[in-house]
Scaffold this active site. Structure first.
Site, short mmCIF file in Angstrom:
data_model
loop_
_atom_site.label_atom_id
_atom_site.label_comp_id
_atom_site.label_asym_id
_atom_site.label_seq_id
_atom_site.Cartn_x
_atom_site.Cartn_y
_atom_site.Cartn_z
N GLU A 189 -0.55 -0.30 -9.94
CA GLU A 189 -0.16 -1.58 -9.33
C GLU A 189 1.35 -1.83 -9.50
O GLU A 189 1.96 -2.49 -8.67
CB GLU A 189 -0.97 -2.72 -9.96
N GLU B 257 0.83 -1.20 0.00
CA GLU B 257 0.00 0.00 0.00
C GLU B 257 0.87 1.26 0.00
O GLU B 257 0.50 2.27 -0.60
CB GLU B 257 -0.97 -0.01 1.18
#
Lengths: 500, 500
Positions: free
Chosen positions: B292, B263
């Protein structure tokens, strides 16, 4: 055009949802917002408020409300929804966009000037900003409209239906009763001391005790939360999402306990709105004063009472065995209820508190009426402090500059605190009449019957009636200082061993 | 009409602010929202999303964008802003309101059906909802428009610019390279075990260690926060208000550590946007795949590397002296990198992960093309699991029903995970070329030079270029599996002592 109630209701719901989200962004700003995000959040809030305003003044909403006002088939609640939203919309529509913008700029400027003036303890640095703000607020009052009393138009924003002509006699009588009472207590032979001073109270244990208090008063933590913030407040997004904050101070546990109970009073009100009113204008208090009556009732009338601590002092003593060593119930009650004229409103006790309010109310009237030269405000403040409380601020920071309200332009707000105190005593008196076992229940720590009574008679009513009409309905009479003064006389006469 | 760039910019800022507030309400929903407030929050989010959509499709915005597209005086960034917002708006405008509503209802219904089906482990219970969703998504794809490949129109929502014709050859080659690699590793004589199993790791100590990791990668906790949630995610409201969550599991500390680093990779991207782009469409990643790539680069390429833990294992061992007794750096690296074909995508290792993705991508193509009877989906899933990974789900809950994506109608989303993996390896390769000292820096725990390189070359670019064009600019070539496969061969060949 929207000529059905469901389509009008959809507009009400959209406004309420937007208001809820503004509540979330504001709550977050005071609790979890990262430091560097302040600017971004100001933009986000400004955008949300702009959207809210745009939707509120939308002419199609005006047409829909006008149509609905003429419909005889609406039920009483629907009619009340139309009335409340029309009132809010009419006020918003009356203020020209240029004035809205000027007020926002004056707020921002006023806040900065006030901070600087407070830092340097010089009212003169704040004076030009206040002058500008007063001019704009007078202009706004005239835009709202009034019967010759400008202050009424501002008061209406916080205490709808209240008027200077109604308020001044009550607050003046209150002032004239409180001044001698403070003097009598100061001269009482029995001294009431704060034994808690100089002791240290673990903040984690304080936090745990505040959670016990929340559970005891019946604040639903599945429909709300408690967090920490510098200034305790009640916010949230919906009656099922009510967010309290409290403040933990190692040297002063009373701050956390009474902040929690105070905010829980606000929170119980919000949680208690009728489900049928969710996402409508009726899921709201009719005034700031009535909202404050709930926080003051729980914080002061209940939370500082002997009956309450007869039950809660033993677990408190158990939670702080060392810090409370040798204090005892009597010592704790003395600390929680000691009367002491002081300079700072937010630290004032129950007896002196309203004198701080009356002082501000009187000055606000003079300011809005343009009857007091601004350069004389500090002197007028200090002179009244001496006359009402027997103390004189050593500087403007501890005097006229202590509150943020004027910097923010919130003239008309202060009297709602006093109304909250007066209403709280009247409501508790009514509860005592309705619940003959109330005092015994408090002594046993059973607070839910009182919460239930308030829920039925106050909370679930929402904004069906104006504040004083609701008080009239619940207590049998309107605004009065009688119950509050009787409450003070009884409680503080006993505590100080004097006749008040 | 708005025929100035500042007035167009004001509309962009309003949209971005609204998006930020939607981010806040969503983050809050997953972190702090009281249980009973779920319904209220759904209403609030729906209202906000409705307002966002209304502002986006506003014809005046369309006119302003059309005007701006013809202005030669705009600078490159302004032109990019116009391009990006026009793209978003065009897609929104093309979907009829009735279809938007039907999709929202199908989502809500699909989610409920999926939950029930998953609980009962029977795909048949989800099948009708999926059928309805597929029909609507095909209709939506046609509304968006495409060159005969419907899937492209859906993919465009997550990975703008990517096409099936470009993606399928790369993912097919990747699949065909991974299948034998997995088999070789399974047959390797050297066994790589997870010594952490059965041990307990204090969750408060885990939390403190995740904060150390955040500091090390340079996530700015004054412009963001970390909290806990059931499913870790990155949210927030603005590049200076980026909110990560992590998950603490006493029996599996790797979950917290790698969730936090993953994250943080997303979060560094968000925090790294150019200040000049704040509150504009350029303060965004050009695709989910590129977003991502940042989380995968930090989580896997950096965070699971030997170099990284050469520095961080000693303090980790100090933080968990008992739990890590006898594990050592080698044991820890083995636990963090063990390859084991398994049923659940979210628990998969780096080598097998993309096979889970290719499987879903292939099935999604068949489903959107209507080339696979829905009743045969579980069998098709299980057959591919056996063929690609050598395992067969014992029931639908551990097979075709494991992911929420299809219930939510998110077809086209899965391939972005694989793109993230491929891009992460290519970017890291480019960073190694640009920073000759990179590996030594990682071994010393100096992660800021890599962050700075990513910031300059990826983060600050925002949405100036489409994802693959940016990759081309930074790495010298576009989408490829070469770097990723080379990375796997080198790392896992060494770990397992085999030639891959």
């Amino acid at each position: 055009m929207d000529r059905t109630f469901p389509s009008l209701l959809a507009r009400m719901q959209e406004l309420k949802d937007l208001g809820g989200v503004i509540g979330l962004a504001t709550w977050d700003q005071e609790t979890f917002l990262p430091a560097k995000a302040e600017g971004a959040r100001a933009h986000q809030l400004s955008t949300l408020q702009g959207l809210y305003h745009e939707r509120l003044v939308d002419p199609r909403l005006g047409e829909a409300l006008a149509w609905a006002a003429g419909q005889k088939t609406l039920d009483a609640d629907q009619q009340a929804m139309v009335r409340v939203l029309t009132h809010e919309r009419d006020r918003a529509v009356r203020v020209p966009q240029a004035l809205v913008k000027a007020l926002a700029e004056a707020q921002s400027h006023g806040l900065a000037a006030w901070r600087q003036a407070r830092k340097e303890k010089r009212f003169a640095l704040f004076q030009p900003a206040l002058e500008r703000m007063l001019a704009l607020r007078r202009e706004q009052a005239d835009a709202y409209g009034h019967d010759g009393e400008r202050y009424d138009a501002l008061l209406e924003g916080y205490e709808p239906g209240m008027r200077v002509s109604r308020l001044t006699p009550v607050l003046t009588a209150l002032r004239d009763a409180l001044i001698p009472m403070v003097a009598t207590l100061a001269a009482a032979p029995r001294k009431v001391e704060n034994l808690l001073e100089g002791r240290r109270f673990d903040t984690e244990a304080q936090w745990r005790f505040t959670l016990k208090l929340l559970a005891a008063v019946g604040f639903d933590l599945e429909a709300g939360r408690q967090d920490r913030s510098i200034h305790p407040f009640t916010g949230g997004t919906h009656p099922q999402d009510v967010r309290l904050t409290t403040r933990l101070d190692e040297t002063n546990p009373l701050s956390a306990f009474f902040s929690t109970i105070h905010e829980a009073g606000h929170g119980l009100y919000e949680q208690g709105f009728d489900e049928a009113h969710y996402r409508t204008p009726l899921a709201a208090a009719p005034s700031m004063g009535l909202h404050e009556s709930q926080s003051r009732l729980w914080e002061n009338v209940v939370g500082r009472s002997r009956a309450f601590w007869e039950h809660f002092f033993p677990p408190l003593a158990q939670a702080f065995p060392e810090a409370l060593a040798g204090v005892g119930l009597e010592g704790f009650l003395a600390a929680a209820n000691r009367v002491s004229p002081s300079l700072i409103r937010t630290e004032a006790d129950e007896v002196t508190y309203n004198l701080h309010i009356v002082l501000r109310y009187e000055l606000e009237l003079l300011l809005i009426h343009d009857e007091l030269p601004l350069s004389e405000v500090p002197a007028a403040w200090n002179e009244r402090m001496q006359r009402y409380l027997g103390v004189t601020p050593p500087d403007d920071a501890q005097g006229v500059l202590q509150d943020i309200h004027w910097a923010w332009g919130e003239l008309g707000y202060f009297p709602t605190y006093a109304l909250g105190n007066l209403y709280s005593a009247s409501l508790f008196r009514a509860a005592e009449r309705a619940l003959p076992d109330l005092n015994a229940q408090l002594r046993r720590g059973e607070l839910l019957p009182l919460r239930e009574w308030l829920r039925v008679h106050v909370h679930r009513q929402g904004y069906r009636l104006p504040a004083e009409a609701l008080i009239q309905q619940v207590t049998g009479r309107g605004l009065t200082d009688t119950d509050f003064l009787a409450y003070l006389r009884e409680k503080y006469g006993a505590l100080y061993g004097v006749k008040l």
